[in-house]
Design an enzyme around this catalytic site. Sequence first.
Site, PDB file in Angstrom:
ATOM      1  N   ASP A   1      52.949  14.161  59.294  1.00  0.00           N
ATOM      2  CA  ASP A   1      51.722  13.681  58.647  1.00  0.00           C
ATOM      3  C   ASP A   1      50.930  14.901  58.186  1.00  0.00           C
ATOM      4  OD1 ASP A   1      49.244  12.663  57.959  1.00  0.00           O
ATOM      5  OD2 ASP A   1      49.140  11.272  59.649  1.00  0.00           O
ATOM      6  N   HIS A   2      50.840  15.068  56.875  1.00  0.00           N
ATOM      7  CA  HIS A   2      50.232  16.284  56.325  1.00  0.00           C
ATOM      8  C   HIS A   2      48.709  16.307  56.468  1.00  0.00           C
ATOM      9  CE1 HIS A   2      50.744  20.059  54.601  1.00  0.00           C
ATOM     10  NE2 HIS A   2      51.196  19.777  53.393  1.00  0.00           N
ATOM     11  N   ARG A   3      48.120  15.206  56.957  1.00  0.00           N
ATOM     12  CA  ARG A   3      46.683  15.230  57.203  1.00  0.00           C
ATOM     13  C   ARG A   3      46.338  16.127  58.387  1.00  0.00           C
ATOM     14  NH1 ARG A   3      45.472   8.922  57.801  1.00  0.00           N
ATOM     15  NH2 ARG A   3      47.354   9.187  59.073  1.00  0.00           N
TER      16      ARG A   3
ATOM     17  N   VAL B   1      49.111  17.960  60.185  1.00  0.00           N
ATOM     18  CA  VAL B   1      50.161  18.964  60.380  1.00  0.00           C
ATOM     19  C   VAL B   1      50.382  19.666  59.047  1.00  0.00           C
ATOM     20  CG1 VAL B   1      52.550  19.397  61.040  1.00  0.00           C
ATOM     21  CG2 VAL B   1      51.256  17.555  62.158  1.00  0.00           C
TER      22      VAL B   1
END
Length: 459
Positions: free
Chosen positions: A429-431, A433
Amino acid sequence: MTTEVRSLREFKMPDVGEGLTEAEILTWYVKPGDVVTDGQVVCEVETAKAAVELPIPFNGVVETLFFPAGSTVDVGTAIISVAVGDGAAEPAPAPTPVAVSPVAPVAPAAAPAAAEPERREVLVGYGPRTGGAQRRARKAPAVPVAAPVAAPAVVVPAQAQPVSEERPLAKPPVRKLAKDLGIDLRTVTPTGPDGVITRDDVHAAAAPASAVETPVAAVAPLPVGAGDVRVPVKGVRKAIAQAMVASAFTAPHVTEFVQVDVTRTMKLVRELKASGELGEGVRVSPLLLVARALLTAIKRHPEINAAWDEANQEIVLKGQVNLGIAAATPRGLLVPNIKDAGAKTLPQLAMALGELTDVARQGKTSPADLSGGTVTITNVGVFGVDTGTPILNPGEAAILAFGAVRELPWVHKGKVVPRQVTTLALSFDHRLVDGELGSKVLADTAAVLERPKRLITWG
């Protein structure tokens, strides 16, 4: 002469999971006119998480089944009504599986059996567990009453003897097989551990009626040229679809890939199998070492063991790693998780992994085992697949795909030689990580698998 007082009580679909809103009725174990007692299992239902048997919380005679098997019912909706009160323990005039004297006033106490039944628990997969908490004794003397004296007027076949308090033990796939073959599980002799009925037991019971074993499939193969078939989306499949859509369109996914020389890891797997040093009966597989490698990487980078709290706009750093293992089961894809996996030794992790996957494939996974996961592994290599872009389980920050192990040409010590190679894919999850953290976790996992001695130095 006294007047019989009877009233109807309704039993509503309970919330058998964690905030679930509906369940599908798989099988009814009773019918109108049957006598039921407090704690008796009356039906089996399937939720988005598990198959569960429901006990009724009062005594009486079944009046109405509001929904047939196969119906999906909202939680809180009445599914069965039962006549309770004076005389409610007597069956309806129509013949029932319970032998009752039409004249003996003590017949209701004799219907099930002389011994007082035990309170039954709700179990997933199996029937009710024996040896549970004892029910409070009735005020009437617990003495075998004289129903057999008055019973000659009613002859009951052996298979129709009262069995409501002792449900046969069988897994959901076995129950379905028995239903498809028209076999009453109460007539089947169990040969499995602890009196569990197996598929072979059901086929053996069906042998007199048919010399050919009938395979059971979720969807029968379509003949050539057949028209379209519509399959209702419900149960596990519905839950999977909703979760995947929510995950894909809520969490911005990033997936990174790395090829790894796992020759040393595969050698270690063979050595552990041969030595038996992890314990007798402990299953050793490449997945076990992949799990340990990922846990080692998470220990070095604990920020990836987290979740995004949209409501509070916070990142929740999890206190322990609950490692999910994606498992293909007869009910669909389930992701049970090993609680506090990071604190387990390698033998403990091996035992937990073996138990988790066995229980999942048998359809006995409980809702508790399916909730609370923090990071997941999906082993696509068992299907001969090299890699993929796994979708996050909702509420988790990372998922690792473990691909097939293949012998490939590889540069090793300056020479091109055949080595055993796999591909790992990490979605996150790029939010919460970023690329650096995701890359470090993937690289450390690969490093441990390339040189598994790091399990000792890093772990």
